[in-house]
Design an enzyme around this catalytic site. Structure first.
Site, mmCIF file in Angstrom:
data_model
loop_
_atom_site.group_PDB
_atom_site.id
_atom_site.type_symbol
_atom_site.label_atom_id
_atom_site.label_comp_id
_atom_site.label_asym_id
_atom_site.label_seq_id
_atom_site.Cartn_x
_atom_site.Cartn_y
_atom_site.Cartn_z
ATOM 1 N N SER A 177 22.565 27.914 51.798
ATOM 2 C CA SER A 177 22.402 28.931 51.378
ATOM 3 C C SER A 177 23.018 29.828 52.023
ATOM 4 O O SER A 177 23.727 31.577 51.682
ATOM 5 C CB SER A 177 21.470 29.801 52.090
ATOM 6 O OG SER A 177 21.104 29.610 52.952
ATOM 7 N N CYS A 178 24.367 29.232 53.119
ATOM 8 C CA CYS A 178 25.241 30.392 52.944
ATOM 9 C C CYS A 178 26.451 30.859 52.355
ATOM 10 O O CYS A 178 26.182 29.791 50.797
ATOM 11 C CB CYS A 178 26.646 29.478 54.471
ATOM 12 S SG CYS A 178 25.112 28.685 55.669
#
Lengths: 168, 198
Positions: free
Chosen positions: A36-37
């Protein structure tokens, strides 16, 4: 192609919440295994200054003196500032984004893990505020990615498990 | 309940925290042993403070392909729990549980995810039951999420919520295995960083 270059390149790993800039000839900035980064890849083609931020969280309200690079809204201005210090010019920056996957997590904890989308939205908003266009993106989905920025060319290579590497 | 536990102030003395978590993990191994019909033991257990960004390095590096079963913990205190397997080991474990010949499972579809999710459920409930019995406080696990991907990608969304509070965190890192080495894996507990261990 990439593997044959490996012996002559120097990998500079950008860990979770880190921000690194470099103009090392043959250098590669890399965010390894991001979900999700977001990997914000910025490049000045004239001076060959490259910068990468590994954003973990969407935004920080107020001040976080400890580590602003982990937040989308704070990483963008910091990245620009650091690149200018190394000889980059804001007007020449080519910015590419990768990451922001929605990792398939438990239904009950979905809310917490909308981070991929929220991270991306904050980074886009912060770039917009700075007036910097986004040249290419490889975002969303539900697969982890490794993102490499080649400092000699400004090319960004995105690899995922079980998929062909993709250049953006 | 041992003397000295002050969970009500979110404040566990280090050695006691290690004891409580260690007991919980032993209990999780009991659950797993019963499920797979093998004697599964803790091969290594440590309770330590680490930089959040270094956690994926404990599992072969952020790009290493793993299967992770994730549960979030809510209740009196929050936290994260991840059971981590090498993919081949997880496939063998699925074959064992479904009484299939070794080598049958080669990918992670719904059925396989469900089997590993159930193993995660058992381990999570046994772990939390022990913590609840020892401290008298209540904790609930979320439904399990089963993923096969790069270690960094599996862990980063969970670790993001930790990183929001602090760049460092306490973790309980465990590896386990059966004597015949057929079942092996790692079990990671990340208590919410607002918990203090002195």
């Amino acid at each position: 192609m990439v593997t044959t270059m490996a012996s002559t390149t120097e990998s500079i790993v950008v860990g979770m919440g880190e921000l690194k800039v470099s103009r090392v000839s043959g250098g590669v900035l890399v965010c390894v295994g991001i979900g999700s980064c977001i990997a914000i890849c910025a490049y000045d083609p004239l001076t060959r200054v490259g910068g990468m931020a590994h954003v973990v969280l969407p935004r920080c309200e107020g001040k976080d003196g400890k580590n602003p690079a982990k937040y989308g809204n704070l990483a963008v201005p910091l990245l620009i500032e650091e690149m200018i210090k190394l000889g980059g010019a804001k007007s020449r920056l080519v910015v590419k984004l990768a990451g922001g996957a929605q990792m398939t997590l438990a239904s009950g904890v979905k809310n917490v893990f909308n981070t991929g989308e929220r991270n991306l939205a904050e980074v886009i908003a912060a770039l917009d505020k700075e007036g910097i266009p986004i040249t290419a993106t490889e975002t969303g989905g539900n697969k982890g990615r490794t993102v490499r920025l080649f400092l000699d060319t400004g090319k960004v290579l995105v690899t995922s498990v079980g998929q062909e590497p993709k250049e953006i | 309940m041992p003397d000295g536990i002050a969970l009500n102030t979110l404040n566990l003395k280090g050695p006691i925290a290690a004891e409580v978590f260690g007991g919980g993990i032993s209990n999780a191994m009991t659950g797993l042993s019963q499920m797979v019909g093998r004697d599964i033991k803790i091969t290594q257990l440590s309770f330590k403070r680490v930089m959040v960004k270094d956690i994926p390095n404990l599992f072969g590096g952020p790009e290493n392909l793993i299967i992770g079963v994730y549960l979030s913990i809510t209740g009196y205190a929050n936290g994260h729990m991840v059971v981590i397997y090498d993919p081949q080991t997880a496939f063998d474990l699925i074959d064992l549980l479904l009484s299939q010949p070794q080598g049958t499972t080669r990918e992670l579809s719904d059925m396989e995810q469900s089997v590993l999710g159930e193993v995660g459920n058992i381990m999570g409930s046994f772990f939390l039951n022990h913590i609840a019995n020892t401290t008298g406080l209540s904790f609930q696990p979320s439904p399990p999420a089963v993923m096969m991907d790069m270690a960094g990608a599996i862990l980063d969304s969970a670790l993001g919520s930790v990183l929001e509070i602090d760049d460092y965190t306490y973790i309980v890192e465990t590896t386990f295995g059966s004597p015949d080495r057929q079942v092996t894996g790692a079990f990671l507990i990340v208590p919410a960083p607002e918990m203090e261990f002195v």
